[in-house]
Motif scaffolding. Sequence first.
Motif, short mmCIF file in Angstrom:
data_model
loop_
_atom_site.label_atom_id
_atom_site.label_comp_id
_atom_site.label_asym_id
_atom_site.label_seq_id
_atom_site.Cartn_x
_atom_site.Cartn_y
_atom_site.Cartn_z
N THR A 165 5.85 -33.21 1.05
CA THR A 165 6.86 -32.24 0.65
C THR A 165 6.52 -31.74 -0.75
OG1 THR A 165 8.30 -33.89 -0.38
CG2 THR A 165 8.69 -33.40 1.98
N GLN A 166 7.07 -30.62 -1.10
CA GLN A 166 6.84 -30.07 -2.43
C GLN A 166 7.34 -31.05 -3.48
OE1 GLN A 166 9.14 -28.76 -4.96
NE2 GLN A 166 7.31 -28.43 -6.16
N GLN A 167 8.47 -31.67 -3.22
CA GLN A 167 9.04 -32.66 -4.14
C GLN A 167 8.06 -33.82 -4.37
OE1 GLN A 167 11.17 -33.50 -6.61
NE2 GLN A 167 13.06 -33.51 -5.41
N HIS A 168 7.48 -34.34 -3.29
CA HIS A 168 6.53 -35.46 -3.40
C HIS A 168 5.27 -35.03 -4.16
CE1 HIS A 168 4.34 -39.11 -2.38
NE2 HIS A 168 3.33 -38.33 -2.02
N PRO B 241 10.96 -29.62 -9.15
CA PRO B 241 11.09 -29.16 -7.77
C PRO B 241 11.31 -27.65 -7.67
CG PRO B 241 13.03 -30.39 -8.44
CD PRO B 241 12.06 -30.48 -9.56
N ILE B 242 10.79 -27.08 -6.61
CA ILE B 242 11.00 -25.67 -6.30
C ILE B 242 12.02 -25.62 -5.18
CG2 ILE B 242 9.94 -23.57 -5.42
CD1 ILE B 242 7.29 -24.59 -6.69
N GLY B 243 13.14 -24.97 -5.45
CA GLY B 243 14.22 -24.99 -4.48
C GLY B 243 14.67 -26.43 -4.27
N LYS B 244 14.91 -26.81 -3.03
CA LYS B 244 15.32 -28.19 -2.72
C LYS B 244 14.14 -29.15 -2.77
CE LYS B 244 19.33 -26.98 0.00
NZ LYS B 244 19.97 -26.98 1.30
N GLY B 245 12.91 -28.61 -2.70
CA GLY B 245 11.73 -29.45 -2.75
C GLY B 245 11.36 -30.10 -1.44
N ASN B 246 12.08 -29.78 -0.37
CA ASN B 246 11.81 -30.42 0.92
C ASN B 246 10.86 -29.62 1.81
OD1 ASN B 246 13.52 -28.38 1.57
ND2 ASN B 246 15.08 -29.65 2.53
N GLN B 247 10.32 -28.51 1.30
CA GLN B 247 9.39 -27.72 2.10
C GLN B 247 8.05 -28.46 2.22
OE1 GLN B 247 10.76 -27.02 -0.82
NE2 GLN B 247 9.69 -25.46 -1.97
N PRO B 248 7.46 -28.47 3.43
CA PRO B 248 6.20 -29.19 3.63
C PRO B 248 5.01 -28.41 3.08
CG PRO B 248 6.88 -28.14 5.67
CD PRO B 248 7.96 -27.88 4.67
N VAL C 276 5.43 -20.51 -1.24
CA VAL C 276 5.82 -21.66 -2.04
C VAL C 276 7.18 -22.22 -1.60
CG1 VAL C 276 6.30 -22.43 -4.40
CG2 VAL C 276 4.53 -20.74 -3.99
N THR C 277 8.09 -21.34 -1.21
CA THR C 277 9.44 -21.79 -0.91
C THR C 277 9.65 -22.24 0.53
OG1 THR C 277 10.17 -19.52 -0.46
CG2 THR C 277 10.46 -20.33 -2.71
N LYS C 278 8.83 -21.78 1.44
CA LYS C 278 8.98 -22.18 2.84
C LYS C 278 8.04 -23.33 3.20
CE LYS C 278 11.04 -18.80 5.73
NZ LYS C 278 11.79 -19.47 6.72
N GLY C 279 6.82 -23.26 2.71
CA GLY C 279 5.84 -24.29 3.01
C GLY C 279 5.31 -24.19 4.43
#
Length: 124
Positions: free
Chosen positions: A53-56, A12-19, A89-92
């Motif tokens: 999300t980035q995590q997904h 994950p990058i950061g929290k990974g919740n960025q779309p 990458v971090t905001k999405g």
Amino acid sequence: MIKPYQFFAGGPIGKGNQPYSWIHIEDLVRAILHIYEHRLTGVYNLTAPYPVTQQHLGKVIAETLHRPHYFYTPKALLKLVLGEQAMMVTKGQKVFPKKLLSHGFHFKYPNAKMALADLLDQHE
């Protein structure tokens, strides 16, 4: 995003919740041809209908390549390395192809798992 996973260093990058909005290259070309062939005008969002999300997305890449997804990348590190570009990458960004769909376009690869399996030649 694929390179770190190829080297067993994805996560994950950061929290990974960025779309993240994305599109398979084949659907991108097909969408452009659809717009041209139907003589459509205006602005169209050329993205797949299901942002993730980035995590997904990271988990799907890891799954497709049979690699781990656990090396956390802090936002601060990316900002140090990429500067202002790190925001991409971090905001999405969450974008939908509403207008494209309303004009009858159908995606061959509507979800990230199908797209990555095709692009990485990992068909199930």
